[in-house]
Design a protein around this motif. Sequence first.
Motif, PDB file in Angstrom:
ATOM      1  N   ARG A 117       0.844  -1.191   0.000  1.00 48.99           N
ATOM      2  CA  ARG A 117       0.000   0.000   0.000  1.00 48.99           C
ATOM      3  C   ARG A 117       0.884   1.247   0.000  1.00 48.99           C
ATOM      4  NH1 ARG A 117      -2.516  -3.753   3.348  1.00 48.99           N
ATOM      5  NH2 ARG A 117      -4.683  -4.232   2.799  1.00 48.99           N
ATOM      6  N   ILE A 118       0.504   2.239  -0.821  1.00 48.04           N
ATOM      7  CA  ILE A 118       1.251   3.490  -0.863  1.00 48.04           C
ATOM      8  C   ILE A 118       0.277   4.662  -0.807  1.00 48.04           C
ATOM      9  CG2 ILE A 118       3.107   2.461  -2.224  1.00 48.04           C
ATOM     10  CD1 ILE A 118       2.031   3.987  -4.643  1.00 48.04           C
ATOM     11  N   GLU A 119       0.771   5.804  -0.333  1.00 45.95           N
ATOM     12  CA  GLU A 119      -0.042   7.022  -0.262  1.00 45.95           C
ATOM     13  C   GLU A 119       0.437   7.999  -1.329  1.00 45.95           C
ATOM     14  OE1 GLU A 119      -1.691   9.104   3.492  1.00 45.95           O
ATOM     15  OE2 GLU A 119       0.133  10.221   2.989  1.00 45.95           O
ATOM     16  N   VAL A 120      -0.502   8.606  -2.046  1.00 46.58           N
ATOM     17  CA  VAL A 120      -0.188   9.597  -3.069  1.00 46.58           C
ATOM     18  C   VAL A 120      -1.009  10.850  -2.804  1.00 46.58           C
ATOM     19  CG1 VAL A 120       0.364   7.833  -4.792  1.00 46.58           C
ATOM     20  CG2 VAL A 120      -1.959   8.738  -4.664  1.00 46.58           C
ATOM     21  N   ILE A 249      -3.701   1.899  -3.761  1.00 50.04           N
ATOM     22  CA  ILE A 249      -3.538   3.343  -3.665  1.00 50.04           C
ATOM     23  C   ILE A 249      -4.363   3.904  -2.510  1.00 50.04           C
ATOM     24  CG2 ILE A 249      -3.698   5.523  -4.920  1.00 50.04           C
ATOM     25  CD1 ILE A 249      -1.744   3.487  -6.123  1.00 50.04           C
ATOM     26  N   HIS A 250      -3.725   4.783  -1.714  1.00 43.62           N
ATOM     27  CA  HIS A 250      -4.428   5.583  -0.712  1.00 43.62           C
ATOM     28  C   HIS A 250      -4.163   7.042  -1.036  1.00 43.62           C
ATOM     29  CE1 HIS A 250      -6.135   6.980   3.051  1.00 43.62           C
ATOM     30  NE2 HIS A 250      -5.030   7.693   3.257  1.00 43.62           N
ATOM     31  N   VAL A 251      -5.234   7.829  -1.220  1.00 45.18           N
ATOM     32  CA  VAL A 251      -5.105   9.239  -1.594  1.00 45.18           C
ATOM     33  C   VAL A 251      -5.171  10.095  -0.335  1.00 45.18           C
ATOM     34  CG1 VAL A 251      -6.021  11.101  -3.021  1.00 45.18           C
ATOM     35  CG2 VAL A 251      -6.194   8.739  -3.812  1.00 45.18           C
ATOM     36  N   ALA A 252      -4.155  10.917  -0.128  1.00 45.37           N
ATOM     37  CA  ALA A 252      -4.098  11.778   1.053  1.00 45.37           C
ATOM     38  C   ALA A 252      -5.112  12.907   0.940  1.00 45.37           C
ATOM     39  CB  ALA A 252      -2.690  12.359   1.203  1.00 45.37           C
ATOM     40  N   PRO A 253      -5.679  13.366   2.063  1.00 44.96           N
ATOM     41  CA  PRO A 253      -6.621  14.494   2.031  1.00 44.96           C
ATOM     42  C   PRO A 253      -5.934  15.758   1.490  1.00 44.96           C
ATOM     43  CG  PRO A 253      -6.708  13.357   4.152  1.00 44.96           C
ATOM     44  CD  PRO A 253      -5.514  12.829   3.437  1.00 44.96           C
ATOM     45  N   HIS A 254      -6.724  16.603   0.802  1.00 41.60           N
ATOM     46  CA  HIS A 254      -6.210  17.855   0.230  1.00 41.60           C
ATOM     47  C   HIS A 254      -6.701  19.026   1.071  1.00 41.60           C
ATOM     48  CE1 HIS A 254      -5.492  21.029  -2.782  1.00 41.60           C
ATOM     49  NE2 HIS A 254      -4.582  20.199  -3.269  1.00 41.60           N
ATOM     50  N   GLU A 255      -5.882  20.072   1.176  1.00 38.82           N
ATOM     51  CA  GLU A 255      -6.241  21.205   2.030  1.00 38.82           C
ATOM     52  C   GLU A 255      -7.315  22.097   1.422  1.00 38.82           C
ATOM     53  OE1 GLU A 255      -2.512  24.008   0.516  1.00 38.82           O
ATOM     54  OE2 GLU A 255      -2.664  23.422   2.627  1.00 38.82           O
ATOM     55  N   VAL A 256      -7.540  22.003   0.111  1.00 37.42           N
ATOM     56  CA  VAL A 256      -8.533  22.871  -0.547  1.00 37.42           C
ATOM     57  C   VAL A 256      -9.684  22.054  -1.114  1.00 37.42           C
ATOM     58  CG1 VAL A 256      -8.960  24.502  -2.436  1.00 37.42           C
ATOM     59  CG2 VAL A 256      -6.845  24.656  -1.080  1.00 37.42           C
TER      60      VAL A 256
END
Length: 385
Positions: A117-120, A249-256
Amino acid sequence: MSQDPYELLGVGRDADADTIKKAYRKLARQLHPDVNPDPESQERFKQVTAAYEVLSDPDKRAAYDRGGDPFGGGFGGQGAGFSFTDIMDAFFGGNAGAGAGRGPRPRMRRGQDALIRIEVELAEAAFGVSRELKVDTAVRCTTCGGEGAAPGSHPVPCESCRGAGEVAHVQRSFLGEIRTLRPCAACRGFGTVIPDPCRECAGDGRVRSRRTLTVKIPAGVDNGTRVQLSEQGEVGPGGGPAGDLYVEIHVAPHEVFERHGNDLHCAVTVPMTAAALGTTIELPTLEADLPASEDVERSFDLQVPPGTQSGHQVVLRGRGVPGLRGGRGDLAVTIAVDTPTRLDPRQEELLRELAAIRGEERPTGDVRPAHKSVFGRLRDAFTAH
């Protein structure tokens, strides 16, 4: 009970060999002494077995059809030719007593699949990215080439089973001797033994190793998407072909931006005066998170029309996330109107002056019911007509 073999097996006189065999197997499962030990069932088991022995032999069946003695001297007599293999077939569904057997099982087998598992970042998931991964998996032993034997030596046939991978076990019963085949304990069913195992892999044909791989993540992936890398998983025993490697795939939260499928959502707060008069706001694009070397649009102007209310949503087509199968989602921008909580004397004076001009010094408010009852909606519908 009838001595007619056809009646004993419950088949017609025109039944073919397969039909007769299936009928016997069904009855053998029901009547075998291990299942039904009572004397009546044992006696019937003998009868249906003798009947099958007659009908499964073309010559004996033809003789019976011409009027001969169906059992020719009785069950188990001289020349009866009873086959214990058919009993084993009835219970195990295969040729358990045949000499052919299953044969030795191969040392070389396919390896297991692996998962990492990886974070992008959101922009990387949206537009694709290449990543280098360090993976720890089983690889083929280079010392023995996967054979498992020390250099200069090779596996040799097993002396216990003579390379067959199986040994015969004979069990006595009231029916006679039943012969079954079991995996050879000396060679574990391989048919060969390794007298001098490879010291590097201890005879397994594979070793653990850390290596670096490059994975290309396609544009449009989302949380939980798995990218398959064929034959990059665990190498199998005996140096067998490798399984596949799956990259989750793990998608990191976005600030906007917040992602919903292929659409993006964000919220913009504007002052009360800007919402009333209208304004233009510069917003970043998702492409702004890409490397600076890429020539992409990094911002755009959002038009806020005069009189915009809090909660108003502006949808911008084609500014969302690219889809895995083409196309692109939308960007939905929700406007929040910021009402000031503190005013200085001059600001308060100007607002009171504006309220007086608009006749809003003592507003009554627009009071509406939260919801109408079913009868209220019906009444309004009839009134409208």
